[in-house]
Design an enzyme around this catalytic site. Sequence first.
Site, PDB file in Angstrom:
ATOM      1  N   LYS A 176       1.020  -1.263  -0.424  1.00  0.00           N
ATOM      2  CA  LYS A 176      -0.046  -0.421  -0.099  1.00  0.00           C
ATOM      3  C   LYS A 176       0.705   0.992  -0.369  1.00  0.00           C
ATOM      4  CE  LYS A 176       1.093   1.566   4.354  1.00  0.00           C
ATOM      5  NZ  LYS A 176       1.837   2.984   4.418  1.00  0.00           N
ATOM      6  N   ASP A 226      -2.690  -1.069  10.556  1.00  0.00           N
ATOM      7  CA  ASP A 226      -2.475  -0.860   8.832  1.00  0.00           C
ATOM      8  C   ASP A 226      -3.246  -2.149   8.607  1.00  0.00           C
ATOM      9  OD1 ASP A 226      -0.455  -2.533   9.196  1.00  0.00           O
ATOM     10  OD2 ASP A 226       0.871  -0.581   7.546  1.00  0.00           O
TER      11      ASP A 226
END
Length: 390
Positions: free
Chosen positions: A53, A179
């Site tokens: 990401k 995350d």
Amino acid sequence: MGALWDRRRRALPLLSRRPNLADLDAKETILENQRLTLYNRASMTISVRSFAKINLGLRIGALRKDGFHELLTVYQTIGLHDVIRVGLGRGSGIEVRCADPRVPKDESNTCYRIVEKAMHAMHAKGRVVVEIEKRLPVQGGLGGASANAVAAMLGLERALKKALPAPERLRIAAEVGSDLPLFLVGGTVLGVGRGEQVYPLEDLPVKVCLVVTPEVGVSTPDAFAEWDRLVGKNLGAATNSGLAVVGRTAEAAVPTQPSGAELTMPGASDRMIELGRGLSAWLSERYSGAPFGRGRAENPLLELVRAGIKNDFEQVVFPEYPELSEGKRALERAGAKYASLSGSGSTLYGLFASKQAAGAAVATLRKQGWTAQATVTLTRDQYWRRVFDC
């Protein structure tokens, strides 16, 4: 009677021979190989892609009572990935394998921790082996370890032929790391709280992304600690100069030297709101009626720059690692429409208007000595179609 005696006599030499140890060892080896073959046939290995990401803006808010900071960010999954292989067989225990010596193989590994929790939640038994084929940088800000853990949980579900309820998956993921939950959503994702509260956004158009991976690694806890020192220093300076400040707990302090012009230093809450407005303006731009003609590919990137969306970690990481600041400038010089640090770093990325522009930039940056590679952003649908496509 004579025939029976002949058969017994022929058998006597065989019964009277002393056993040959070499023959026994050979037979035992054959039996052991057969047992291993049966074991391997009974086990099942699932391969899962573990996508990276980037952060499209990251704002650090107040320090919470639990020791975490409030965060506001937009996560975006991209095409770079590791490969995770999950094997399930007879026995018990969890083993993590990885050729990269920087990756922990013990209980501290995110894959180990999530497998342990998932096995308990699914009331499952067996020996689990997680093999990590590392392609993403370690401590690079691309969420590699977090993505690895989610991929391990998804692979484990397939190997067990069981599936956790979606809320349970998210709960387990958030317990392992802030995350992790974003990788259970994919695409363009809003992250709030400490980053673990995730909300799917409408996917942005696919963009060409150039990733630069410097040789240094940045510790996220160290980056947060440096941020706290920076905030404390600024607050102290503002208080000494008589400014009205808003502290980390978003409580206004009384100015020691009131003046005619009321000066304020933006506090944690104000800064979160500021980025929120910028993100809202940028993400809603496509609905504003603004013309998209030939500049359609560039327009969202230009709006991203105009909205002033930045990563707070750059304020503390760049002074500590000047080469990262130079890497961002190199991306911009090479034609990136938007460039930023991802997470706490050390990875930098640039968004480009076309594959041709990104390809030329890769060549330029490699000549300058940077490790650079081009990829693309992944929509939510692309993310989930490719996860098990190994």
